[in-house]
Enzyme design. Sequence first.
Site, short mmCIF file in Angstrom:
data_model
loop_
_atom_site.label_atom_id
_atom_site.label_comp_id
_atom_site.label_asym_id
_atom_site.label_seq_id
_atom_site.Cartn_x
_atom_site.Cartn_y
_atom_site.Cartn_z
N SER A 1 15.75 -30.62 12.86
CA SER A 1 16.59 -29.45 13.12
C SER A 1 15.75 -28.22 13.45
O SER A 1 14.58 -28.11 13.05
CB SER A 1 17.45 -29.15 11.89
OG SER A 1 18.21 -30.28 11.52
N1 SAH Z 1 16.98 -33.58 8.16
C1 SAH Z 1 16.20 -34.19 9.22
C2 SAH Z 1 16.90 -34.18 10.56
C3 SAH Z 1 18.09 -35.03 10.54
S1 SAH Z 1 18.63 -35.72 12.06
C4 SAH Z 1 14.83 -33.55 9.35
O1 SAH Z 1 14.52 -32.62 8.61
O2 SAH Z 1 14.04 -34.03 10.17
C5 SAH Z 1 19.94 -36.67 11.35
C6 SAH Z 1 19.49 -37.93 10.65
O3 SAH Z 1 20.65 -38.51 10.06
C7 SAH Z 1 18.93 -38.97 11.61
O4 SAH Z 1 17.66 -39.38 11.18
C8 SAH Z 1 19.94 -40.11 11.51
O5 SAH Z 1 19.37 -41.40 11.64
C9 SAH Z 1 20.52 -39.91 10.13
N2 SAH Z 1 21.83 -40.53 9.92
C10 SAH Z 1 22.84 -40.70 10.80
N3 SAH Z 1 23.87 -41.32 10.22
C11 SAH Z 1 23.53 -41.53 8.91
C12 SAH Z 1 24.18 -42.12 7.80
N4 SAH Z 1 25.41 -42.64 7.88
N5 SAH Z 1 23.51 -42.16 6.63
C13 SAH Z 1 22.25 -41.65 6.50
N6 SAH Z 1 21.59 -41.08 7.53
C14 SAH Z 1 22.21 -41.01 8.73
#
Ligand code: SAH
Length: 227
Positions: A75
């Site tokens: 993000s």
């Molecule tokens: N917080 C992260 C960025 C998140 S991007 C950082 O600091 O880098 C969103 C993430 O959510 C992705 O890695 C994606 O794979 C994950 N994601 C998507 N659906 C999900 C689910 N149902 N459960 C857990 N993670 C999930």
Amino acid sequence: MSPLDDRPGEAQPPQRLVQARLAMVADQIAARGVRDARVLAAMREVPRHEFVPPAMRDQAYVDAPLPIGLGQTISQPYIVALMTELARPAATDTALEVGTGSGYQAAVLSRVVARVHSIELLEPLAASAAATLARLGYANVQVRRGDGYQGWPEQAPFDIILVTAAPEEVPPALIAQLKPGGRMVIPIGPVGSVQDLLLIEKDAAGRAARRSIIPVRFVPLVKGREG
Ligand code: SAH
């Protein structure tokens, strides 16, 4: 020992990256109104360049999300700081993050609470984030592969829940796993569209109230499978 005393991170980060990080906090984060001194200190301290792909290190401190592989993104720095501040972190809090991605948000959160549990759906990201966090010494963060729609029942309840991918509705399991007095920050909205960043607070009686903060654009919280 408070989380800010053990100082994880690189032993000798390159000076130009340290300068870029201080400028990021001043120009992108403090300038937009983030005031919590502990959150600002965490954003100055955590080496964001260690959480992006090696080819993107020099862009780690720009005012934007960046690709981290598998179609996912780390993000924008301001959004990480804003979500952390909105959660009103206390040094004794236990937090859940849904969507570990690179591990960067978990690292920032780990500086201002006692413990972070973070769930990631995609095994390769869970594994690489866990390795990065361990290498840099973020010992109070635990990562596991799992489906964020289910939360992390074994570690619940939580003072703070940060959701960093967008579902269409607030997952009921996450509401259930928030303590009375707890705060959840979560983007809600249709896939591929702008979402609403919500602050959800549970009162002492267990009633949840929502407040809309700003429009945001996150990757979708994918409907996963347990296992
Ligand atoms: N917080 C992260 C960025 C998140 S991007 C950082 O600091 O880098 C969103 C993430 O959510 C992705 O890695 C994606 O794979 C994950 N994601 C998507 N659906 C999900 C689910 N149902 N459960 C857990 N993670 C999930």
